[in-house]
Design an enzyme around this catalytic site. Structure first.
Site, PDB file in Angstrom:
ATOM      1  N   GLY A 125       0.818  -1.207   0.000  1.00 19.73           N
ATOM      2  CA  GLY A 125       0.000   0.000   0.000  1.00 19.73           C
ATOM      3  C   GLY A 125       0.849   1.252   0.000  1.00 19.73           C
ATOM      4  N   GLU A 158      -2.062   6.048  -7.123  1.00 23.59           N
ATOM      5  CA  GLU A 158      -0.871   6.902  -7.241  1.00 23.59           C
ATOM      6  C   GLU A 158      -0.747   7.879  -6.072  1.00 23.59           C
ATOM      7  OE1 GLU A 158       0.747   8.297 -10.847  1.00 23.59           O
ATOM      8  OE2 GLU A 158      -0.305   6.843 -12.088  1.00 23.59           O
ATOM      9  N   THR A 216      -2.704   8.013  -1.992  1.00 19.32           N
ATOM     10  CA  THR A 216      -4.025   8.298  -1.429  1.00 19.32           C
ATOM     11  C   THR A 216      -4.145   9.774  -1.040  1.00 19.32           C
ATOM     12  OG1 THR A 216      -3.321   7.840   0.834  1.00 19.32           O
ATOM     13  CG2 THR A 216      -4.118   5.955  -0.467  1.00 19.32           C
TER      14      THR A 216
END
Length: 385
Positions: free
Chosen positions: A130, A366, A368
């Site tokens: 993430g 690309e 958050t």
């Protein structure tokens, strides 16, 4: 909105017409079937859209990144799947090779990438990573003689499994730095390399015509010269790429936000309720006015970030602001447009239904929205307190 010069405006109008006349008539059916738009990609390649910011010596158009942003905005006014296909192919596929590649790597890959004959991808995100890319990275690449041996997996990789995908840049741990942190490098892996497996397409909420897959590497061997840029500089290189990419995603987001305004203006003139077109009522007028304000503000933000980028000035904060503002505008406009359309807005046959499904990823992909706020605060010096 700042006035575009003739060259930019001609490009914008050309892509606007292409999106309206070529993309719009077919994209709804392709979206329903979750089919990759190969014919549209072929035509965009012939137009030179995949090579806009790449010099002519490598088959590109010799333009700049702002020209690419204008293209992404106009495409996303009609469909974001097509727009993200171009964005990922250029920003994440071709640009790293142009920025950091050797003369041989550029000569090998760029002419085919800029023509649209081949698509490129970048494998950075991992299933457990993430936003914490370095901390979550598990993929490794070990130098064995004159070959890199890659093991690991990547998630949510755009353009990674189409019939015309040719190369994927893979970020991997290649050792340990002097400070004990991971040494991360980027290695180019051609499609079809033994040990490189592409999973089936994800079943996604939106971007249904975009190719997104998980990748796995099991003792995947590529030549040592496939190292992209300096060893140990892979993550730093990608951070630079991400700053540019955030401006591009902001442009795409503005396109979706503008598409919501376009469709709503058309609909409120046609839809009758209580004896009047629904655009007659102030509740609808104010909602569309707010949509226009968001779109205009977000466009100014990405224009400003692009201006600083092209001038060679620092633009990390401005890129983060543009990405944040534009992502919010896209999501808010998609929600309001769906509300204006009522029950029809919940139907996929109407563009706003697709816009609603496509908008949420713009607050995630690309970087958050939370990461953008973190970057802005850091650039303001708040992280030193």
């Amino acid at each position: 909105m700042p006035k575009l010069n003739d060259e930019y405006e001609d490009l914008r109008k050309t892509v606007e017409a292409f999106a309206r006349d070529v993309v719009a008539p077919v994209i709804g059916d392709l979206y329903e079937r979750a089919e990759f738009p190969y014919d549209i990609v072929r035509q965009m390649g012939a137009m030179g859209l995949f090579g806009l910011p790449i010099p002519e010596e490598y088959g590109g158009m010799g333009g700049d990144y702002f020209a690419l942003c204008l293209v992404l905005e106009e495409l996303a006014r009609v469909d974001s799947s097509v727009s993200i296909t171009v964005e990922a192919a250029v920003s994440l596929g071709a640009m790293p090779i142009y920025r950091f590649g050797t003369a041989e790597q550029r000569a090998t890959w760029l002419p085919r990438l800029t023509s649209g004959e081949m698509l490129g991808a970048f494998g950075l995100t991992e299933p457990g990573g993430g936003s914490d890319v370095p901390g979550g990275m598990r993929t490794t690449a070990v130098l064995d003689g004159d070959e890199w041996v890659i093991n690991g997996s990547k998630a949510f990789i755009t353009n990674s499994g189409t019939d015309i995908t040719g190369v994927v840049g893979v970020a991997a741990i290649t050792g340990e730095r002097a400070d004990g942190k991971k040494e991360i490098s980027t290695i180019l892996v051609p499609s079809g390399t033994p040990g490189f497996t592409v999973s089936k397409k994800y079943s996604k909420v939106g971007w249904n015509c975009s190719d997104t897959r998980e990748l796995s590497f099991s003792d995947c061997r590529v030549p040592a010269e496939n190292l992209l840029g300096e060893r140990g500089r892979g993550y730093a290189q990608f951070l630079q790429t991400l700053d540019e990419g955030r401006v591009a995603i902001a442009a795409l987001s503005v396109g979706l936000a503008q598409g919501c305004v376009d469709e709503s203006l058309r609909y409120v003139r046609e839809r009758q309720a209580f004896g009047h077109p629904i655009g007659h009522y102030q509740a609808i007028q104010f909602k569309i006015a707010d949509m226009e304000v968001r779109t205009h503000t977000a466009r100014l933000a990405y224009y400003h970030a692009a201006e600083r980028m092209l001038a060679g000035e620092p633009f990390k904060k401005e890129a983060a602001i543009a990405k944040l503002v534009a992502g919010d505008a896209a999501m808010d406009n998609a929600r309001d447009a769906t509300q204006i359309f009522g029950g029809y807005g919940f139907m996929n046959e109407y563009p706003v239904g697709r816009f609603y499904r496509d908008a949420k990823i713009l607050e995630i992909g690309e970087g958050t929205s939370e990461v953008q706020r973190m970057l802005i605060a850091r650039e303001l010096g708040l992280s030193d307190l």
